[in-house]
Design a protein around this motif. Structure first.
Motif, PDB file in Angstrom:
ATOM      1  N   ASP A  16       0.778   1.731  -4.533  1.00  0.00           N
ATOM      2  CA  ASP A  16      -0.082   1.628  -3.352  1.00  0.00           C
ATOM      3  C   ASP A  16       0.347   2.711  -2.373  1.00  0.00           C
ATOM      4  O   ASP A  16       1.541   2.976  -2.206  1.00  0.00           O
ATOM      5  CB  ASP A  16       0.048   0.253  -2.697  1.00  0.00           C
ATOM      6  N   LEU A  17      -0.624   3.328  -1.720  1.00  0.00           N
ATOM      7  CA  LEU A  17      -0.324   4.407  -0.775  1.00  0.00           C
ATOM      8  C   LEU A  17      -0.479   3.914   0.655  1.00  0.00           C
ATOM      9  O   LEU A  17      -1.322   3.060   0.937  1.00  0.00           O
ATOM     10  CB  LEU A  17      -1.254   5.596  -1.015  1.00  0.00           C
ATOM     11  N   SER A  21      -6.529   8.294   1.112  1.00  0.00           N
ATOM     12  CA  SER A  21      -6.558   9.016  -0.159  1.00  0.00           C
ATOM     13  C   SER A  21      -6.873  10.497   0.034  1.00  0.00           C
ATOM     14  O   SER A  21      -6.279  11.344  -0.628  1.00  0.00           O
ATOM     15  CB  SER A  21      -7.553   8.371  -1.125  1.00  0.00           C
ATOM     16  N   GLU A  22      -7.772  10.826   0.938  1.00  0.00           N
ATOM     17  CA  GLU A  22      -8.133  12.239   1.131  1.00  0.00           C
ATOM     18  C   GLU A  22      -6.962  13.040   1.686  1.00  0.00           C
ATOM     19  O   GLU A  22      -6.756  14.195   1.297  1.00  0.00           O
ATOM     20  CB  GLU A  22      -9.355  12.346   2.057  1.00  0.00           C
ATOM     21  N   LEU A  25      -4.635  13.685  -1.249  1.00  0.00           N
ATOM     22  CA  LEU A  25      -5.200  14.722  -2.123  1.00  0.00           C
ATOM     23  C   LEU A  25      -5.032  16.107  -1.508  1.00  0.00           C
ATOM     24  O   LEU A  25      -4.667  17.061  -2.192  1.00  0.00           O
ATOM     25  CB  LEU A  25      -6.679  14.425  -2.394  1.00  0.00           C
ATOM     26  N   HIS A  45     -10.858  13.366  -7.517  1.00  0.00           N
ATOM     27  CA  HIS A  45      -9.743  12.499  -7.144  1.00  0.00           C
ATOM     28  C   HIS A  45      -8.604  12.558  -8.157  1.00  0.00           C
ATOM     29  O   HIS A  45      -7.767  11.661  -8.218  1.00  0.00           O
ATOM     30  CB  HIS A  45     -10.222  11.048  -6.982  1.00  0.00           C
ATOM     31  N   ILE A  67      -5.996   9.342  -7.509  1.00  0.00           N
ATOM     32  CA  ILE A  67      -5.871   8.686  -6.214  1.00  0.00           C
ATOM     33  C   ILE A  67      -7.264   8.196  -5.829  1.00  0.00           C
ATOM     34  O   ILE A  67      -8.199   8.977  -5.727  1.00  0.00           O
ATOM     35  CB  ILE A  67      -5.319   9.655  -5.147  1.00  0.00           C
ATOM     36  N   TYR A  68      -7.371   6.896  -5.638  1.00  0.00           N
ATOM     37  CA  TYR A  68      -8.678   6.310  -5.347  1.00  0.00           C
ATOM     38  C   TYR A  68      -8.500   5.143  -4.386  1.00  0.00           C
ATOM     39  O   TYR A  68      -7.406   4.613  -4.199  1.00  0.00           O
ATOM     40  CB  TYR A  68      -9.367   5.854  -6.629  1.00  0.00           C
ATOM     41  N   ASP A  69      -9.598   4.754  -3.756  1.00  0.00           N
ATOM     42  CA  ASP A  69      -9.590   3.655  -2.794  1.00  0.00           C
ATOM     43  C   ASP A  69      -9.984   2.362  -3.482  1.00  0.00           C
ATOM     44  O   ASP A  69     -11.059   2.275  -4.087  1.00  0.00           O
ATOM     45  CB  ASP A  69     -10.568   3.937  -1.648  1.00  0.00           C
ATOM     46  N   PRO A  75      -5.618   2.619  -0.394  1.00  0.00           N
ATOM     47  CA  PRO A  75      -5.702   3.575  -1.512  1.00  0.00           C
ATOM     48  C   PRO A  75      -4.599   3.295  -2.531  1.00  0.00           C
ATOM     49  O   PRO A  75      -3.544   2.753  -2.193  1.00  0.00           O
ATOM     50  CB  PRO A  75      -5.511   4.931  -0.845  1.00  0.00           C
ATOM     51  N   GLN A  76      -4.874   3.632  -3.784  1.00  0.00           N
ATOM     52  CA  GLN A  76      -3.890   3.439  -4.850  1.00  0.00           C
ATOM     53  C   GLN A  76      -3.774   4.713  -5.666  1.00  0.00           C
ATOM     54  O   GLN A  76      -4.734   5.456  -5.821  1.00  0.00           O
ATOM     55  CB  GLN A  76      -4.276   2.267  -5.746  1.00  0.00           C
ATOM     56  N   LEU A  77      -2.573   4.923  -6.197  1.00  0.00           N
ATOM     57  CA  LEU A  77      -2.287   6.070  -7.043  1.00  0.00           C
ATOM     58  C   LEU A  77      -1.989   5.562  -8.445  1.00  0.00           C
ATOM     59  O   LEU A  77      -1.205   4.629  -8.606  1.00  0.00           O
ATOM     60  CB  LEU A  77      -1.082   6.814  -6.473  1.00  0.00           C
TER      61      LEU A  77
END
Length: 166
Positions: A16-17, A21-22, A25, A45, A67-69, A75-77
């Protein structure tokens, strides 16, 4: 980072971030432009972190990050370590050839049994193909072991890049 001895040849991890996410990235894009130790590329992504060509060997790994929401706040990696696509394709092709040959040997053995002919040769071929499959599997394991140091370097580069955003 712990790399277990499970049957996994391409280790995966999830995280988890704490940053959008942007931003994460963009941090990888920025780090890729200044870093000489790794080659970083981004497609939507997806982030691909590779060892530069001059430092690569046959078993050099690469790190694929997605990396997505999950929702607007979290957001999660997703990370996946693996060999270069060329090495992976070669191994999958060899596995396919061995599996197809094994099935053909089983059919050949069955036909010989039904015709009351000797099927010893087909059993020998099946045994040889089974040994070949184990050799391919353990070659992949040895390859992962050979790239373990580089896997850790890729992972720590990823962590330091994410920590620079936070």
């Amino acid at each position: 980072m712990e790399i277990s001895n499970d049957i996994v040849l391409r280790p995966r991890f999830f995280q988890d971030l704490d940053v959008p996410s942007e931003k994460a990235l963009e941090a990888f894009e920025k780090a890729g432009k200044t870093c000489q130790d790794f080659k970083v590329s981004r497609v939507d992504h997806h982030i691909f972190i590779r060892i530069p060509k001059k430092d690569q060997h046959f078993w050099s790994p690469q790190l694929h990050l997605e990396i997505y929401d999950i929702d607007e706040k979290q957001p999660q990696l997703k990370g996946l370590f693996g060999p270069s696509p060329t090495v992976w394709t070669l191994f999958m092709f060899l596995h396919f050839i061995v599996a197809t040959s094994f099935i053909a040997a089983v059919v050949w053995m069955y036909v010989n049994i039904r015709l009351d002919k000797s099927y010893l040769f087909s059993i020998i071929i099946m045994f040889f193909l089974l040994i070949t499959w184990f050799v391919l599997y353990f070659a992949g394991r040895l390859g992962r072991q050979a790239g373990k140091k580089e896997m850790k370097e890729l992972y720590f580069f990823m962590k330091s890049t994410l920590n620079s955003v936070a």
